[in-house]
Design a protein around this motif. Structure first.
Motif, PDB file in Angstrom:
ATOM      1  N   TYR A  13     -14.792  28.045  56.471  1.00 38.87           N
ATOM      2  CA  TYR A  13     -14.668  28.254  57.923  1.00 38.87           C
ATOM      3  C   TYR A  13     -13.940  29.571  58.158  1.00 38.87           C
ATOM      4  O   TYR A  13     -12.888  29.828  57.559  1.00 38.87           O
ATOM      5  CB  TYR A  13     -13.869  27.092  58.533  1.00 38.87           C
ATOM      6  N   HIS A  14     -14.533  30.404  59.004  1.00 37.37           N
ATOM      7  CA  HIS A  14     -13.905  31.703  59.282  1.00 37.37           C
ATOM      8  C   HIS A  14     -13.730  31.916  60.784  1.00 37.37           C
ATOM      9  O   HIS A  14     -13.920  33.029  61.279  1.00 37.37           O
ATOM     10  CB  HIS A  14     -14.754  32.823  58.673  1.00 37.37           C
ATOM     11  N   GLY A  15     -13.381  30.856  61.501  1.00 36.49           N
ATOM     12  CA  GLY A  15     -13.126  30.999  62.930  1.00 36.49           C
ATOM     13  C   GLY A  15     -14.337  30.629  63.756  1.00 36.49           C
ATOM     14  O   GLY A  15     -15.439  30.406  63.247  1.00 36.49           O
ATOM     15  N   ASP A  20     -10.415  35.297  53.018  1.00 39.49           N
ATOM     16  CA  ASP A  20      -9.897  34.682  54.238  1.00 39.49           C
ATOM     17  C   ASP A  20      -8.720  33.801  53.819  1.00 39.49           C
ATOM     18  O   ASP A  20      -8.907  32.693  53.316  1.00 39.49           O
ATOM     19  CB  ASP A  20     -11.002  33.864  54.913  1.00 39.49           C
ATOM     20  N   LYS A  23      -2.088  31.973  60.830  1.00 39.45           N
ATOM     21  CA  LYS A  23      -1.361  30.705  60.750  1.00 39.45           C
ATOM     22  C   LYS A  23       0.084  30.815  60.244  1.00 39.45           C
ATOM     23  O   LYS A  23       0.978  31.163  60.993  1.00 39.45           O
ATOM     24  CB  LYS A  23      -2.170  29.703  59.917  1.00 39.45           C
ATOM     25  N   ASN A  37     -10.682  24.291  53.837  1.00 35.63           N
ATOM     26  CA  ASN A  37     -11.542  23.668  54.856  1.00 35.63           C
ATOM     27  C   ASN A  37     -12.692  22.872  54.244  1.00 35.63           C
ATOM     28  O   ASN A  37     -13.085  21.847  54.780  1.00 35.63           O
ATOM     29  CB  ASN A  37     -12.097  24.732  55.806  1.00 35.63           C
ATOM     30  N   GLU A  59     -13.078  31.781  51.456  1.00 39.10           N
ATOM     31  CA  GLU A  59     -11.745  31.193  51.342  1.00 39.10           C
ATOM     32  C   GLU A  59     -11.486  31.080  49.835  1.00 39.10           C
ATOM     33  O   GLU A  59     -12.167  30.295  49.164  1.00 39.10           O
ATOM     34  CB  GLU A  59     -11.706  29.793  51.954  1.00 39.10           C
ATOM     35  N   ILE A  84     -10.698  37.854  61.584  1.00 37.02           N
ATOM     36  CA  ILE A  84     -11.956  37.823  60.809  1.00 37.02           C
ATOM     37  C   ILE A  84     -12.940  38.845  61.383  1.00 37.02           C
ATOM     38  O   ILE A  84     -13.581  39.604  60.639  1.00 37.02           O
ATOM     39  CB  ILE A  84     -12.572  36.397  60.855  1.00 37.02           C
ATOM     40  N   SER A  87      -4.955  36.084  66.449  1.00 36.25           N
ATOM     41  CA  SER A  87      -5.409  34.806  65.880  1.00 36.25           C
ATOM     42  C   SER A  87      -6.227  35.082  64.625  1.00 36.25           C
ATOM     43  O   SER A  87      -6.662  36.222  64.388  1.00 36.25           O
ATOM     44  CB  SER A  87      -6.285  34.046  66.881  1.00 36.25           C
ATOM     45  N   GLY A  88      -6.475  34.031  63.877  1.00 36.15           N
ATOM     46  CA  GLY A  88      -7.291  34.158  62.679  1.00 36.15           C
ATOM     47  C   GLY A  88      -8.719  34.554  63.005  1.00 36.15           C
ATOM     48  O   GLY A  88      -9.315  35.385  62.320  1.00 36.15           O
ATOM     49  N   SER A  89      -9.283  33.951  64.048  1.00 34.56           N
ATOM     50  CA  SER A  89     -10.683  34.243  64.412  1.00 34.56           C
ATOM     51  C   SER A  89     -10.859  35.719  64.747  1.00 34.56           C
ATOM     52  O   SER A  89     -11.837  36.350  64.335  1.00 34.56           O
ATOM     53  CB  SER A  89     -11.109  33.394  65.615  1.00 34.56           C
ATOM     54  N   VAL A 142      -6.356  32.807  55.954  1.00 33.71           N
ATOM     55  CA  VAL A 142      -5.726  32.343  57.199  1.00 33.71           C
ATOM     56  C   VAL A 142      -4.944  31.055  56.937  1.00 33.71           C
ATOM     57  O   VAL A 142      -3.846  30.868  57.473  1.00 33.71           O
ATOM     58  CB  VAL A 142      -6.786  32.170  58.317  1.00 33.71           C
ATOM     59  N   ILE A 143      -5.486  30.181  56.082  1.00 34.81           N
ATOM     60  CA  ILE A 143      -4.711  28.984  55.713  1.00 34.81           C
ATOM     61  C   ILE A 143      -3.805  29.273  54.525  1.00 34.81           C
ATOM     62  O   ILE A 143      -2.613  28.962  54.544  1.00 34.81           O
ATOM     63  CB  ILE A 143      -5.643  27.801  55.351  1.00 34.81           C
TER      64      ILE A 143
END
Ligand SMILES: Cc1ncc(COP(=O)(O)O)c(C=O)c1O
Length: 428
Positions: free
Chosen positions: A147-149, A236, A264, A208, A203, A124, A119-121, A238-239
């Motif tokens: 946001y980083h998880g 980050d 993601k 976010n 990010e 991180i 997962s992204g969390s 992730v998105i």
């Protein structure tokens, strides 16, 4: 189309049942806050999802981002089915891992080595560990609104005016190694950085925070400062990874970090995340000196989905990204005009195929502006869309996918118009 009063009866019935045994009736708290009721996804194809009462929705939640190719891309479904036939092989070394890493290294500018998680969390947390191990330092710079998880060491400063833990139950001591500053404030960053800093995490395009591009020259200066001081720059993505472009935000901005975190969209809907970076920064994990653990890391199903997704994006990048960006831009323009026509204050931001709406203000250009937005009203407005067959993420975020077509956009525009008309009537 007038909203159907009974549309959510079955969703409410399910929720009442689930609340008895599933905490908050859902598996992630924000899902339980969907207005007027959390729909129960029964079936999904392409850009559409059907609930347990058979209602169809055009879906812009895209699984909170991963479904860049829509709900059931044939290439991904076929790859996962073929992998299932070979047995689950959880926690085994398998050839898909190198195949996926090779694809990531070909497509993401910062990638020379990859480490997979689920997962992204998790990714991180691994990235922070890698940065600390590579630099021998501890402190981390984090920006407000990024946001980083959800894990204790980084789940902070998500809303204006609160730099502390984002939820009750978090250990405040776990946040002690964070230095929190405003996004875009290069002077604050220059002053904040010390010889104790291992990394600056951000990010690169703040989806976010409200879908903002970075201030001109900011990311370049962060890159210069971190390189000069031997501090790891962590993007980050992730998105933004595989969503904003094949090479992520780093390709769009033309700035290469030391370490990137992806998740993601790389998995097209299956759970996967990765930490990737230069040989130099990834050395602690690449040599096995740093512990990188996890039963489900690199599991064959997620890896197969990811190989299929990235290969498809890679083969069709020149067509897919311009198309989904253009559709999102078209929708953004329409939503802006529709809100203005109905006299409803609504900011509409966009970065590539991600779009943020926020009621209660007409312009939202910094994270500080988000304090002036009315997110409770935005959430209720999302409910007006849902009642008419359009699903977005409740806090006002929409993702376009490769499965959306012109008919979807036309229907979405007319639903926004009706929802704004209702909003205007209610505000009097
Ligand atoms: C930028 C960013 N980083 C990290 C995460 C955490 O990823 P996950 O939900 O897969 O743990 C998210 C999730 O939304 C995210 O948006």
């Amino acid at each position: 189309m007038e909203p159907d009063a009974d549309r959510f009866a079955k969703a409410n019935e399910y929720r009442a049942r689930a609340m008895k045994t599933v905490s908050f009736g859902v598996s992630s708290t924000p899902r339980g806050r969907q207005q007027p009721a959390p729909i129960v996804a029964d079936f999904a194809r392409g850009a559409h999802v059907w609930d347990n009462a058979g209602n169809r929705y055009i879906d812009y939640s895209a699984g909170y981002g991963p479904l860049i190719l829509g709900h059931s891309p044939a290439c991904v479904i076929d790859a996962v089915k073929a992998e299932l036939d070979r047995g689950l092989r959880t926690a085994s070394v398998h050839a898909g891992e190198a195949a996926l890493a090779e694809l990531v290294c070909e497509t993401l500018p910062s990638a020379q080595k990859c480490a997979f998680v689920s997962s992204g969390s998790e990714a991180i947390q691994l990235a922070l560990r890698v940065a600390r191990a590579a630099t021998g330092r501890t402190r981390i710079v984090k920006f407000r609104g990024h946001y980083h998880g959800w894990l204790d060491t980084i789940h902070a400063a998500g809303s204006v005016g609160n730099d502390g833990p984002s939820t009750i139950g978090q250990d405040p001591a776990a946040l002690e190694s964070l230095t929190i500053i405003d996004w875009g404030d290069i002077d604050a960053l220059r002053t904040a950085l010390t010889a104790e800093h291992a990394a600056v995490i951000l990010e690169p395009i703040a989806v976010n925070g409200g879908c903002f591009m970075p201030r001109e020259g900011f990311i370049e200066e962060v890159r210069r400062l971190t390189a000069e001081r031997g501090i790891a720059l962590i993007f980050d993505e992730v998105i933004t990874g595989y969503r904003l472009s094949l090479g992520g935000a780093q390709a769009v901005l033309g700035v290469t970090p030391d370490i990137s975190v992806i998740g993601k969209a790389m998995g097209a809907g299956l759970p996967i995340g990765a930490v990737v970076g230069s040989d130099a920064f990834m050395e602690p994990v690449s040599t096995g000196r740093l512990l990188h653990r996890g039963t489900f890391n690199g599991n064959p199903l997620s890896v197969a989905a990811s190989i299929a997704c990235i290969s498809h994006l890679s083969d069709n990048a020149g067509e897919i990204y311009p198309r989904i960006d253009a559709m999102t831009a078209q929708l953004q323009e329409y939503v802006r005009q529709s809100a203005a026509r109905h006299g409803v204050a609504c900011a509409v931001n966009r970065t590539g195929s991600a779009m943020q709406i926020a009621l209660g203000l007409t312009e939202m250009t910094t994270f500080a502006d988000t304090a002036k937005a009315d997110f409770a009203r935005t959430q209720r407005f999302a409910g007006k869309l849902l009642s008419r067959g359009i699903q977005i993420i409740g806090r006002g975020l929409l993702y376009m996918t490769d499965a959306h077509g012109d008919d979807d956009i036309a229907e979405t525009m007319s639903v926004f118009d009706e929802a704004f008309a209702q909003e205007a009537a209610e505000q009097g």
